[in-house]
Each structure stands twice: as C-alpha cells, then as structure tokens.
Scaffold this motif. Structure first.
Motif, PDB file in Angstrom:
ATOM      1  N   UNK A 277     -10.555  24.801  90.919  1.00 46.42           N
ATOM      2  CA  UNK A 277     -11.131  25.286  89.667  1.00 46.42           C
ATOM      3  C   UNK A 277     -12.175  24.305  89.149  1.00 46.42           C
ATOM      4  N   UNK A 278     -11.800  23.042  89.142  1.00 49.58           N
ATOM      5  CA  UNK A 278     -12.706  22.040  88.581  1.00 49.58           C
ATOM      6  C   UNK A 278     -13.865  21.717  89.517  1.00 49.58           C
ATOM      7  N   UNK A 279     -13.562  21.509  90.792  1.00 50.86           N
ATOM      8  CA  UNK A 279     -14.596  21.042  91.712  1.00 50.86           C
ATOM      9  C   UNK A 279     -15.623  22.152  91.983  1.00 50.86           C
ATOM     10  N   UNK A 280     -15.159  23.394  92.022  1.00 54.00           N
ATOM     11  CA  UNK A 280     -16.104  24.493  92.230  1.00 54.00           C
ATOM     12  C   UNK A 280     -17.153  24.535  91.129  1.00 54.00           C
ATOM     13  N   UNK A 323     -13.121  30.621  90.467  1.00 50.57           N
ATOM     14  CA  UNK A 323     -12.693  31.666  89.530  1.00 50.57           C
ATOM     15  C   UNK A 323     -11.330  32.232  89.920  1.00 50.57           C
ATOM     16  N   UNK A 324     -11.161  32.432  91.202  1.00 52.21           N
ATOM     17  CA  UNK A 324      -9.883  32.953  91.703  1.00 52.21           C
ATOM     18  C   UNK A 324      -8.738  32.003  91.344  1.00 52.21           C
ATOM     19  N   UNK A 325      -8.953  30.718  91.581  1.00 49.71           N
ATOM     20  CA  UNK A 325      -7.898  29.736  91.296  1.00 49.71           C
ATOM     21  C   UNK A 325      -7.683  29.572  89.793  1.00 49.71           C
ATOM     22  N   UNK A 326      -8.776  29.606  89.033  1.00 46.25           N
ATOM     23  CA  UNK A 326      -8.631  29.482  87.570  1.00 46.25           C
ATOM     24  C   UNK A 326      -7.781  30.627  87.036  1.00 46.25           C
TER      25      UNK A 326
ATOM     26  N   UNK B 291      -7.154  23.146  84.101  1.00 48.55           N
ATOM     27  CA  UNK B 291      -7.570  22.309  85.230  1.00 48.55           C
ATOM     28  C   UNK B 291      -8.327  21.081  84.729  1.00 48.55           C
ATOM     29  N   UNK B 292      -9.183  21.279  83.753  1.00 48.44           N
ATOM     30  CA  UNK B 292      -9.927  20.138  83.194  1.00 48.44           C
ATOM     31  C   UNK B 292      -8.980  19.122  82.572  1.00 48.44           C
ATOM     32  N   UNK B 293      -8.015  19.634  81.828  1.00 48.65           N
ATOM     33  CA  UNK B 293      -7.055  18.724  81.187  1.00 48.65           C
ATOM     34  C   UNK B 293      -6.279  17.923  82.224  1.00 48.65           C
ATOM     35  N   UNK B 294      -5.848  18.615  83.268  1.00 51.09           N
ATOM     36  CA  UNK B 294      -5.068  17.928  84.304  1.00 51.09           C
ATOM     37  C   UNK B 294      -5.884  16.792  84.921  1.00 51.09           C
ATOM     38  N   UNK B 295      -7.163  17.054  85.183  1.00 50.46           N
ATOM     39  CA  UNK B 295      -7.988  16.036  85.832  1.00 50.46           C
ATOM     40  C   UNK B 295      -8.378  14.929  84.847  1.00 50.46           C
TER      41      UNK B 295
END
Lengths: 351, 386
Positions: A277-280, A323-326, B291-295
């Motif tokens: 989610x983040x890296x994409x 998007x899928x993972x989010x 996800x942002x919070x986790x990272x």
C-alpha cells in the motif's frame, strides 16, 4: 538474529553488490528487454548460491530469514537486475519449507490461487506471470478442499501467451487445465492468499531499492546539471522535490523490511499489505518527481532513468496493486470497532 | 551502493505489554468525559490535574534518575506510555514540554542545583515549562534572534520579545534562547545562551495570540529588563545554539509528529460501520492511512533505538517529521471524503468537534518544530545536494 547470521547476510549482500556492479549495465537491460535471459549472468548467480539464500541449510541453502535477505532483494531493485532472482529465491524458499525439492534453473511464482481437484489435477490461470517465458518451472498455490497446497509445474505445462508489460521484461499469461504437478505438498505456512503476499513483499523491497537508486541519480544529476549559471541542485525548488523523493524512498525501505519481518513472523499478508500500500504510492510520487528533476532527458531512451521508473510502474501493480492491498487492510479494519485499530497497530510483529 | 538512510528496526519487547495495558486502562477511565475539542488539543492541551495524575503513576520523567524524582525506566517504556497517551488525545501540555525537552536539557547540561530544584517538580506534574525560541523576526531563522541578555551584577537582564510560545500564559517556567554576546548580523550562531526563566518574574508580559480555532494557545512574551540570576544560565554561555539544535533533532521523530490526528480514525471507523458504508473507496483510503501509520511507527521506533545507541540520525528524524506531518494533516480531509462531514460543529458529538478542531489546527502541524521547507532543506543537504 545472531551475529553469525548477520555476517552471512552482510557478506551475501556485498557479494551481490559486487556482482551486479560488474555485470549489470545498460546493455544488460536492453538485452533483457528484448526477451532474452542473460544465461551467463544467471549461471554466476546460481553458482554463488544467491537464489538459495532463504532455503533451508539441509536443502543446500543459506538458511537466512527474510529480514536478513532483504538487503539482497533490495539490491535487485537498486540495479534493476534483469534476472528473476527474487522470484526464484522465494520459490526455492517455499519449496524447501514444504519439504519439496528445489529444481535448478529459473523459477517463476504465481500470485494467483489455483484449484487442485481430488485427482490431483490443477486448474486456474494467471493473467500476468513475470519471467514465465524464460522459466523452467512455475510454483503455484492451489486450494484442495480448503487447504492450501504448493504445486510445482513445468513452465510449458499449460497454455501461455506472451504479454507486453511496462517493464518490457519477459512475461506471459498462463492457463492450467487438468495439469498434473511435478510435486505437490500442503503448505500450512501460507494463508488464503497463497504466494501473493510474498510476491508483494518482494516487489516492495525491489521498489525500495529502485527508489534509492532513483534518488541517487537525481542527486547526482542535480549536482552536475547547470542552468542559470549554477547546478540546479542549488535551487530550493529542486532541493524540496528531491527531499520529498528521499522521504518516499526512506519510507519504502522501512516498509519493505517491515514486510520481510512480518513474513518471518508468520504474518505475511498484513506485512505485505502495509508495504505494498505504502510503497506503491511512494513509487508513483517518486517517479513523477524524478522525471521532473531530470526534465526532458529523463524520458529519452538514451537515459537510464526510465529503466527504473518503468520498473516502478510495473512492480507497483504486481502481486496486488497498492489499491488492492489498501482495500484489504481497510476491510479488515472496518470489520472491527474503532477501538481495535490502535490494538492492531501496536500488536507485536507476527500478531 | 548502500542505503542513504539508517533505519535499523526496533522491536518493542513483549515485557512492555503490562505497562501498555496499565496505561490503556488508566486512559480509558480518564478519557470517558473528554470532548472532541479537548481530544484535538492532545499534547498542547493544558490540564494540570491530569498531569498530576500522570505524575503520580510515575509516567513523567520516566527515564530520569530517581535522585531527581525520575523513575529510571527505559526509553522504550516511555515510548509506550507516550504513544498510548497520544492515541486517545490525552492533554499532555502541562507536562509534555518539561518531560520531552526542558527536563532532559537540565539533566544533560543543568547544574546540580538546577536539577534538584526543577526535575522533581516536573516529574510530579507540578511545574510546567514553555520553550522560548521564536521571535517576531526569527521563526525558521533562529540564528537571527535579537532578544538580548545583558550581564549585570549577579546575573543577567533580558530584553526582547518571543512569539508562538505555546501555553506561556499557563506555564511556570520558560527555557529561552537569548543573545548574550556578539551581533545578530555578524555572528549568527555565536553568543546565544539558554536561560531558565521564572514566568512570574517582574518585567514579563504575556499576551495571547488568537489562532484559527478561535483560541489562544500561542503567546507573545515581552521581556522588559527581566532579571535572571547567574545560576539560571543553562549550560555554557554562548553554546545555546548547539544546545537548542540538539533538542530539536530528538523532538522531530517522536510519535506526536504523526499522531496528532490519530483519535479521528477510531471515531471514523465507528461512524462508517454505523452508517453501513461498505464501499471500496472508504476501505482503500482507510487502508492507506493505516499502512502509513504502521510504517511511520516503525520509522519513529527506529530513531528511538538509534538515539538510545548514542547515534544522532538528524536526517532521518527530519524525514519522519515531514512524512508524519503530511499524514496527520491529511486526516481531517480523509474524514470529509469518507463521511461527507458537514462543516457544522455539533456540541457533544466527539467526531464533529474533533474534526472541526483539526481542520482548523492542522496547518500548524508542518510549522511547529521546524517548517516543512526547512526540514526538506536539512534532508537535501544531508543527501549531498550542493
């Protein structure tokens, strides 16, 4: 992690760095984008045992965990290594964990779930399977009465059709119909997503590497390209953009390693979801910034930047898009009340 | 090529779990009646009674020596308590600045008498500190400070003005940076000194600065010949610049730099569940935030670990603040996007109040503790941009 493991991990990363620096350049990329696997390079990689980094020591591997292997997998992104090291490494890891034999040669992995019927026949398809055209074998996860199995099939076992991708590396669709696998075993260490989390974790680590290199290229270019009588890196506008790129690259690096640690702790799906989610999204923003810093030269064929940005655009959609993972994270979060969110965020790795 | 960043992971040991649960239980009880408006203030919110309760439980000055009223617990134990507090938007303002900045500064550089006098007070939640850095013409450019400390018999006389001083009207003491020698124009970083100032001293005038929310957390503090005795100089005369910069590096990586808007998320989840909203957009946006919070948490923890190991990852800390501020500033808009929040403020409706407060408060997040542009300048220099 013990000290000796630390040393093996660092030594392997150093070896890989030396090999890639010596052997991977623009010609290697061009060659690979013509659909060819550099078999000399591949042999060197196999001879060094790189693809067995994650495999059990009694299977001839180095027995490293995912977190220890993260630097090597990230280096594959740093050099945009046009060889399926990560895919083969993961496949070998999964095979050895399931007690199966690891064949030689290039292994491809599918992030889709196949079906294994009572007669032991595989059905299913993968619309986009990286490296399939040059792989000897493919590892797929398949469900049999609700239980996840790993199946190794010959790469030519089903129907395949070459497809074009943004990274222009060998890729094909694969359809299996009543294919008897060469090897099959239960894989209790995989959840209902099969190998997709592992593929997503790999892509996250590769993207983190590619982002680090893109950042490096941008810094170097900004320090040498002169406009208005000074290097453009002296302009605050450029500095601000490159700093933002750095933030994205740093977060991606942390996210990739986080995914690896979660795989090690048996929580691959959550780690992969967070990372992908983040890296994409980081890849999208960072690629845009990099092309802005480079100006028109960055989009030309003669410059190396686009080899990285095309891979970033490719990888962000492989193994499940950001998007899928989010969406998957969001659905899980919404399945419980709000108070649970903080418990989830503070849960130890693996929980 | 190795990584340009150092982010070695730090995993919190499971032995911290009882402390986390203890803090969580205390906060669940304490937070029952907090309004959304109050929760929004969190670490700038001033509640002396709450700080005393926190002090009683040993959660201020946690890592300090017992001889100074501290509790000799680890930095990780402190981290756990801090993040639990921020997760519910606890009002930390009456002790936060003393706990995070002033206390550690005195421990590091203060005289024995200063430590004995002030640290136990801070640890009990009895003494509140504010930080006097910015001035009307010196915000990001701190080295251009003009407020002056002049040597007099037995001490110093302070003259000048400080601005944006959070809670100066409520605090007992300020640690202020003044020019004790040299000229602002010629020797920017030299000749700055830090002083411990009793806010009840004569010659100090505190005027509120009202902000977007209609409240006044900030102040302008005027010094008119304020006497500070010799023994209230902190550290060495002329070293104030280096001393203050050291504090900032630590400040930039803490959980408060990405959790300021966190309490919105659980409320949003509950509202979405209640509304039966089951759409892909809501799931995706929520998933992105998680996800942002986790990272961000991993990055922040990593820096805590590096600081404990004696490293000073200034570039990485700046990165965390930049990313963290972007994240927390986006949260109120996320809520607007997913819940179609009206701009009305419904009293006693926590989500509505918190949302309204944060919409008006988030612009300050990327200003306080170093503006985004200054941080990015630090990052760019750290990467070798010339």
């Amino acid at each position: 992690m013990s000290n000796s493991e630390m040393n093996i991990s660092e030594m392997l990363a150093e070896q890989v760095q030396r090999l890639f620096s010596a052997r991977i350049d623009r010609d290697t990329w061009v060659h690979a984008e013509d659909g060819e696997l550099d078999s000399d390079l591949w042999q060197e990689i196999e001879a060094m045992g790189i693809t067995l980094a994650l495999s059990d020591e009694n299977a001839g591997g180095a027995g490293l965990n995912w977190a220890d292997s993260e630097p090597v997998l990230r280096l594959c992104g740093v050099h945009a290594a046009p060889v399926p090291i990560g895919e083969t490494t993961i496949a070998a890891w999964a095979l050895s964990r399931a007690g199966l034999e690891v064949p030689e040669g290039v292994l491809a992995i599918s992030g889709e779930i196949f079906q294994l019927d009572a007669q032991g026949r595989l059905q299913g398809q993968d619309a986009q399977l990286s490296w399939l055209p040059v792989a000897g074998h493919v590892l797929v996860a398949a469900l049999r009465e609700g239980v996840t199995h790993l199946c190794l099939v010959s790469a030519d076992a089903g129907r395949q059709q070459a497809i074009d991708t943004l990274d222009r590396l060998p890729c094909a669709s694969m359809e299996l119909e009543n294919v008897i696998p060469l090897q099959t075993a239960e894989a209790p260490f995989l959840d209902e997503l099969g190998l997709r989390p592992h593929l997503a974790a790999l892509r996250s680590m590769q993207m983190a590497g590619a982002l680090a290199r893109v950042l490096d290229l941008c810094v170097e270019y900004a320090n040498t390209r002169v406009q208005f009588d000074k290097p453009i890196g002296k302009f605050q506008a450029i500095q601000q953009m490159v700093a933002e790129l750095a933030s994205q690259a740093a977060a991606a690096q942390v996210a990739g390693l986080y995914a690896a640690r979660q795989v090690d702790a048996g929580n691959a799906s959550y780690g992969a979801a967070v990372a992908k989610s983040l890296v994409g999204r980081a890849a999208t923003r960072a690629a845009a910034i990099a092309h802005q810093v480079f100006g028109a030269i960055g989009v030309t064929d003669e410059h190396s930047l686009h080899y990285y940005t095309r891979r970033l655009w490719q990888w962000r959609s492989e193994g499940g898009s950001e998007h899928w993972w989010s969406e998957r994270i969001g659905r899980k979060v919404l399945a419980k009340d709000g108070a649970h969110l903080w418990q989830q965020l503070t849960a130890p790795i693996g929980a | 090529m190795t990584s340009p960043f150092s982010f070695k992971p730090l995993q919190l040991p499971s032995s911290l779990e009882p402390l986390r649960l203890e803090a969580r239980a205390f906060l669940a009880e304490a937070a029952k009646d907090w309004s959304g408006w109050k929760v929004g203030h969190s670490w700038t919110g001033f509640d002396r009674d709450f700080s005393r309760e926190v002090g009683k439980r040993g959660w201020i000055g946690m890592t300090w020596p017992k001889a100074y009223g501290g509790h000799e617990r680890s930095g990780l134990e402190r981290y756990v308590v801090v993040e639990e507090m921020l997760a519910v938007g606890a009002p930390l303002g009456a002790h936060w600045f003393g706990d995070r900045q002033s206390g550690p500064l005195l421990l590091r550089l203060g005289t024995e008498a200063q430590r004995q006098r002030f640290l136990p007070l801070i640890a009990r939640g009895e003494a509140s500190f504010c930080i006097g850095l910015s001035e009307p013409d010196s915000g990001s450019d701190l080295a251009s400070l003009r407020s002056r400390a002049t040597r007099v018999e037995g001490g110093w006389r302070l003259n000048g003005r400080k601005v944006w001083t959070t809670n100066a009207h409520l605090c007992d003491f300020m640690i202020g940076l003044f020019r004790s020698g040299g000229q602002a124009d010629t020797e920017k970083h030299k000749g700055l000194s830090q002083f411990l100032i009793d806010m009840s001293a004569s010659g100090i005038e505190v005027r509120p600065i009202h902000d977007l929310t209609g409240e006044a957390h900030f102040n302008e503090v005027t010094f008119d010949n304020v006497f500070v005795p010799d023994d209230m100089l902190v550290g060495r005369e002329g070293d104030g610049w280096a001393q203050a910069s050291g504090e900032l590096a630590f400040e930039r990586s803490q959980p408060d730099r990405y959790m300021s808007a966190f309490p919105l998320l659980p409320l949003t989840i509950d509202a979405l569940r209640e509304a039966g909203t089951d759409d892909r957009l809501a799931s995706r946006r929520l998933g992105e935030a998680v996800a942002e919070l986790a990272v961000l948490r991993e990055m922040s923890l990593s820096i805590v670990g590096q600081l404990q190991d004696g490293h000073s990852p200034a570039k990485e800390a700046a990165l965390v603040k930049d990313l963290g501020n972007l994240h927390e500033q986006r949260m109120p808009d996320l809520v607007r996007e997913l819940l179609d929040c009206p701009s009305s403020i419904v009293a006693a409706d926590r989500l509505s109040e918190l949302q309204a407060f944060l919409v008006q408060n988030v612009p300050s997040f990327s200003l306080r503790g170093g503006t985004r542009e200054i941080l990015r300048g630090i990052i760019a220099k750290g990467l070798g941009l010339k």
